[in-house]
Design an enzyme around this catalytic site. Structure first.
Site, PDB file in Angstrom:
ATOM      1  N   CYS A  56       0.787  -1.228   0.000  1.00  0.00           N
ATOM      2  CA  CYS A  56       0.000   0.000   0.000  1.00  0.00           C
ATOM      3  C   CYS A  56       0.819   1.278   0.000  1.00  0.00           C
ATOM      4  CB  CYS A  56      -1.008  -0.052   1.132  1.00  0.00           C
ATOM      5  SG  CYS A  56      -2.294  -1.313   0.802  1.00  0.00           S
TER       6      CYS A  56
ATOM      7  N   CYS B  35      -6.529  -1.023  -3.067  1.00  0.00           N
ATOM      8  CA  CYS B  35      -7.793  -0.540  -3.637  1.00  0.00           C
ATOM      9  C   CYS B  35      -7.775  -0.602  -5.162  1.00  0.00           C
ATOM     10  CB  CYS B  35      -8.092   0.866  -3.134  1.00  0.00           C
ATOM     11  SG  CYS B  35      -8.330   0.942  -1.357  1.00  0.00           S
TER      12      CYS B  35
ATOM     13  N   GLU C  45      -3.426  13.676   2.844  1.00  0.00           N
ATOM     14  CA  GLU C  45      -4.239  13.461   1.653  1.00  0.00           C
ATOM     15  C   GLU C  45      -5.650  13.970   1.926  1.00  0.00           C
ATOM     16  OE1 GLU C  45      -2.349   9.487  -0.441  1.00  0.00           O
ATOM     17  OE2 GLU C  45      -4.242   9.333   0.609  1.00  0.00           O
TER      18      GLU C  45
ATOM     19  N   SER D 170      -5.393  11.885  -2.406  1.00  0.00           N
ATOM     20  CA  SER D 170      -5.370  10.442  -2.602  1.00  0.00           C
ATOM     21  C   SER D 170      -5.332  10.139  -4.090  1.00  0.00           C
ATOM     22  CB  SER D 170      -6.626   9.830  -1.979  1.00  0.00           C
ATOM     23  OG  SER D 170      -6.814   8.511  -2.442  1.00  0.00           O
TER      24      SER D 170
END
Length: 555
Positions: A118, A190, A445, A471
């Site tokens: 991540c 994601c 973010e 982000s």
């Protein structure tokens, strides 16, 4: 190949401790491979990293090495989003790099396999690999699959934007709950071209990971096989003394930049590539800086529109041929240097030459790009003399050129409240400041305010600029990394409500429509806001550099 502990009376105490672990003399004599794993029960992209790390172990053992799994910290940006936790996300990158250096040198590992997935984890690991410069390779957990409700596909962005729609009175709570329950259906990073997947894809262009690392979904068995092959490949690198600085050269960084522009990656990749280049000791004047990035963007076509910029997801990119197919298409136009070496001992050309595009709706060809320039643009002007960054490929075309009245906020929370209270008007340019690396501190973010804007149906009417960052899941006219930041007296600190801000993403301009004399007068009277923080954030704030240098720590 023997390791440091194999022979000699002076190493007898060390061998005694290894035998306390249950190691045999045969195992002690093998090259010790550190598998630095960011396994975590709180990060969806990391919940299966134990499976990946154990598969890597099998590959290492099969090729005659002695693998050991050691830990790395990690922060889930999605869970940290919108509250104080996000102040710790970017700063964690430096701790990840430092701790990997400590583990590698303290235990005299012969080679390293970095197992992460991540947002700041893999960039921190890449920084560490460049710094310690012992044979290293990367394997990630892979992307999660896209969510689905009926025929509509979803991602984490869908949930954030649904919150904006709900608060604007455009969505019922039941629909929001349905999206919440279906947007993230599997483990993995994601599902769109957000920060995690952006960097994971770039590891292939950097030559530091095997083909498929960026795109094979986390739940596919291919990912386990790739992990085993990665374990085997690190032994080849150790035996042939192939080191990160042999791989991550100026050529490799330029290749990663070109891929970044073709894919339309997260704006965070700009920060991370600058930080990696710093560890590689590349020259910030002649080899890597925002101007050079912009030049690469201007000449590299945008071939993919993945969520949030479009309706395709990483799983689609994988089926369409993956990163190798994109790189091979770029090679046809001379946009990459395929003579660059990779961790496999092969050149990049040898790695990608048999890859083809299998779906032209996901990966467009050079003769039919989404645009002739890349997905990320660097803007400069009196409001951002050092530069700022926008994911141009995810901006509504009507907002590429925009002028509007400034609405200023000294924190993300103040801006979100104004959006949810319905106090933002069409045409406004929202300015969020004191959220930079030093002033935030931590350069948060801001997916929440950008998603609130989109969810409220203002994506084609409102722009947002900040000295913080966004982000990878953000879309819309969101311009971040404004430098110098407000906390050091940057122009963004002296913007007043009602000032006109001019944005031209085509020409690369971000400017405040007031005279230089007024700017200097306002700066003379400015008293920057200094936030009272303690612990690591205070140390970070004192040591961090500007976003235009990658928000790295001072040497």
């Amino acid at each position: 190949m023997s390791n440091l502990f194999s022979t000699g009376v002076q190493m007898s105490p060390h061998r005694s401790l290894l035998k306390a672990l249950g190691w045999t003399n045969s195992e002690i004599n093998k090259p010790i491979i550190g598998i630095i794993s960011a396994k975590s029960d709180i990060i969806p992209g990391h919940t299966q990293l134990d499976l990946i790390a154990n598969a890597v172990k099998e590959g290492v053992i099969a090729k005659g090495g002695m693998p050991v799994i050691v830990p790395s910290i990690g922060v889930c940006d999605g869970i940290a989003m919108g509250h104080q936790g996000m102040r710790y996300s970017l700063p964690s990158r430096e701790i990840i790099a430092d701790s990997a250096e400590l583990l590698a040198y303290a235990h005299s590992f012969a080679g390293l396999v970095f197992v992460g997935s991540c947002d700041k984890i893999v960039p921190g690991m890449l920084m560490a690999a460049a710094r310690v410069n012992i044979p290293s390779i990367f394997i990630t957990n892979g992307p999660m699959l896209a969510g689905r409700i009926g025929n509509k596909r979803l991602s984490l962005t869908s949930v954030f934007e649904a919150v904006g729609s709900y608060n604007a009175g455009l969505m019922e709570e039941k629909e929001l709950n349905d999206i919440e329950c279906n947007a993230c259906p599997t483990c993995g990073s994601c599902s769109g071209m957000f920060t995690a997947n952006s960097i994971n894809c770039l590891t292939e262009a950097l030559g530091m990971a095997l083909p498929g690392n960026g795109t094979i979904p986390a739940v596919f068995s291919d990912r386990i096989r790739l992990a085993k092959e990665t374990g085997e490949e690190i032994m080849n690198a150790v035996n042939n003394n192939i080191r990160p600085r042999d791989i991550m050269t100026y050529k490799a960084i330029k290749n990663a930049l070109a891929l970044d522009m073709a894919l339309g990656c997260s704006t965070n990749s700009v920060l991370h590539l600058l930080a990696i280049a710093n560890e590689l000791e590349l020259n910030f004047e002649t080899e890597i800086n925002l101007d050079i990035m912009n030049e690469v963007s201007k000449k590299t076509p945008n071939l993919c529109k993945l969520a949030p910029a479009g309706n395709h997801f990483i799983e689609d990119l994988n089926l369409a041929g993956g990163i190798s197919a994109v790189l091979n298409e770029l090679l046809k136009g001379g946009f990459i240097d395929a003579s660059a070496k990779t961790i496999t001992s092969k050149t990049l050309k040898e790695v990608i030459e048999n890859s083809t595009i299998k779906d032209n709706t996901v990966i467009r060809s050079l003769d039919n790009p989404y645009s002739k320039s890349g997905g990320i643009a660097i803007l400069k002007g009196n409001l951002a003399p050092e530069g700022c960054v926008v994911k141009k490929s995810a901006v509504d075309e009507r907002m590429l050129v925009h002028s509007g009245k400034a609405r200023t906020f000294n924190s993300e929370e103040d801006c979100i409240k104004a959006i949810f209270d319905g106090k933002i008007e069409k045409g406004d340019v929202l300015v969020i400041r004191y959220e930079g690396p030093k002033g935030g501190p931590g350069m948060r973010e801001m997916l929440s305010p950008t998603s609130a804007i989109i969810g409220a149906g203002l994506g084609a009417d409102v722009a947002l600029i900040t000295d913080g960052r966004f982000s990878g899941a953000t879309r819309g006219a969101a311009i971040g990394h404004v430098a110098p930041e407000a906390a050091v007296g940057g122009t963004i600190a002296i913007v007043e409500d009602g000032d006109i801000i001019d944005i031209d993403m085509i020409k690369g301009i971000l400017s405040l429509r007031i005279s230089n004399e007024i700017i200097e007068l306002r700066k003379k009277n400015l008293i920057p806001i200094i936030k009272n923080v303690n612990g690591y954030l205070k140390r970070y704030s004192n040591m961090v550099t500007t976003a235009s240098q990658g928000a790295i720590l001072k040497k």
